[in-house]
Design an enzyme around this catalytic site. Structure first.
Site, short mmCIF file in Angstrom:
data_model
loop_
_atom_site.label_atom_id
_atom_site.label_comp_id
_atom_site.label_asym_id
_atom_site.label_seq_id
_atom_site.Cartn_x
_atom_site.Cartn_y
_atom_site.Cartn_z
N LYS A 62 0.84 -1.20 0.00
CA LYS A 62 0.00 0.00 0.00
C LYS A 62 0.87 1.26 0.00
O LYS A 62 0.64 2.20 -0.76
CB LYS A 62 -0.93 0.00 1.22
CG LYS A 62 -2.08 -1.00 1.10
CD LYS A 62 -2.84 -1.23 2.42
CE LYS A 62 -3.90 -2.31 2.20
NZ LYS A 62 -4.65 -2.66 3.42
N GLN A 106 -4.94 -1.36 9.63
CA GLN A 106 -4.84 -2.69 9.03
C GLN A 106 -5.46 -3.72 9.97
O GLN A 106 -5.15 -3.77 11.16
CB GLN A 106 -3.36 -3.01 8.74
CG GLN A 106 -3.14 -4.30 7.98
CD GLN A 106 -3.72 -4.30 6.57
OE1 GLN A 106 -3.77 -3.26 5.91
NE2 GLN A 106 -4.16 -5.44 6.10
N ASP A 129 -11.14 3.05 4.08
CA ASP A 129 -11.52 1.64 3.98
C ASP A 129 -13.04 1.49 3.82
O ASP A 129 -13.52 0.40 3.50
CB ASP A 129 -11.11 0.89 5.27
CG ASP A 129 -9.84 0.09 5.09
OD1 ASP A 129 -9.59 -0.38 3.97
OD2 ASP A 129 -9.11 -0.07 6.09
#
Ligand code: GUN
Length: 317
Positions: A62, A106, A129
């Protein structure tokens, strides 16, 4: 098999997630350049707790993509022993910083941490997200701003491959908040008729073999066998399963030299939830690797750019 014989069928089209991801990233890169010309650099904060190997790999990938596109990124690595309260303070700090447009925590987090509470602490406009209930609710009511990256990637690869969703019967196997549920909502929003199946669905095959579009996000190799697929269906495989047994690789991919070579080199190979044999019945399918997985990061980049614009009133929320 229903009304088509194997001989009558066209070869299945491979939906190349890497190529579509490259397109999306190139577009995001152009948007970053345009924002920079206005003195704005989108910024992403990535929070990685503990040392789960898979999470570390995702996070590195990422951040590397951020660097390629000119997005500022910052990595925060609280210790495995971090408390929910400490994480809340860290998130509050990121919420308050102007140069941070997106916050990515995460997952999975250690069990002692209250994940739900943390995801709700992220400002919805920085929630790249798409996990915050406000964004989930917006998606549900057809006002998508920041949508979860993997299902957004699925809809994007279907759209860019000119695969009709409108009026089709889509079956989603898996009901996670990250993939299954939002994928079902997005498919409904795109005017598909949708069934969601999960571990307690009796006779899964009854649903899957009717599906025009079958999305599988469970995490079990060969969950979907050829008998469970309608010939000509579009198969979207979200599973990521690591196989470390050589005999298993040869059974799944007999005579596949590229697989065998990759396995020799790495000692493992990654497969999805759909048996390779079943792909041959499809009109189109996303391979593993190289399908949906590649799109997730591209959509994260797109969400980060969208978040940077949203916060500055440059795009409608
Ligand atoms: N872990 C597995 N998939 C994801 C994802 O899409 N976002 C985050 N934050 N964590 C994940």
């Amino acid at each position: 098999m229903s009304d088509m014989t194997v001989q009558e069928m066209q070869a299945a089209r491979v939906l190349d997630g890497v190529a579509v991801a490259a397109e999306i990233k190139a577009e995001a890169g152009l948007e970053v350049a345009a924002l920079k010309a206005q003195g704005i650099q989108p910024g992403l904060a990535v929070v990685l707790v503990g040392d789960l190997a898979a999470s570390g790999i995702y996070v590195r990938s990422k951040r590397k993509t951020c660097a390629e596109l000119g997005i500022y990124s910052e990595l925060l690595t609280p210790d495995e022993s971090v408390t929910t309260e400490e994480m809340l303070a860290l998130i509050a700090g990121l919420n308050a910083r102007d140069e941070i447009d997106g916050i990515l925590i995460q997952l999975p987090l250690p069990r002692h941490v209250d994940t739900r509470r943390l995801l709700e602490a992220v400002l919805p406009e920085k929630d790249v997200d798409g996990f915050h209930p406000v964004n989930a609710g917006r998606l549900q009511t057809g006002r998508p701003a920041l949508a979860p990256c993997t299902p957004a990637g699925i809809l994007e690869i279907l759209r860019r491959s000119e695969i009709e969703v409108h009026g089709k019967y889509a079956v989603v196997v898996g009901r996670s908040n990250i993939v299954g549920k939002p994928a079902a909502v997005m498919l409904v929003n795109a005017s598909a008729t949708v069934t969601v199946c999960h571990r307690f669905t009796p006779d899964l095959a009854r649903y899957t073999r009717e599906a025009d579009i079958l999305v599988v996000a469970v995490g079990r190799p060969e969950l979907i066998t050829p008998e469970m697929v309608k010939p000509g269906a579009v198969l979207i495989d979200v599973g990521i399963n690591r196989i470390t047994d050589a005999a298993e690789v040869e059974r799944l991919f007999p005579g596949d030299a590229a697989r065998a070579e990759g396995f020799q080199k790495r000692g493992s190979t990654v497969v999805g939830d759909i048996a390779p044999e079943a792909f041959r019945l499809a009109s189109a399918y996303t391979p593993v690797p190289g399908g949906v997985g590649a799109l997730t990061i591209a959509m994260l980049m797109q969400n980060t750019v969208t978040a940077a614009k949203l916060r500055r009133g440059l795009v409608m929320g």
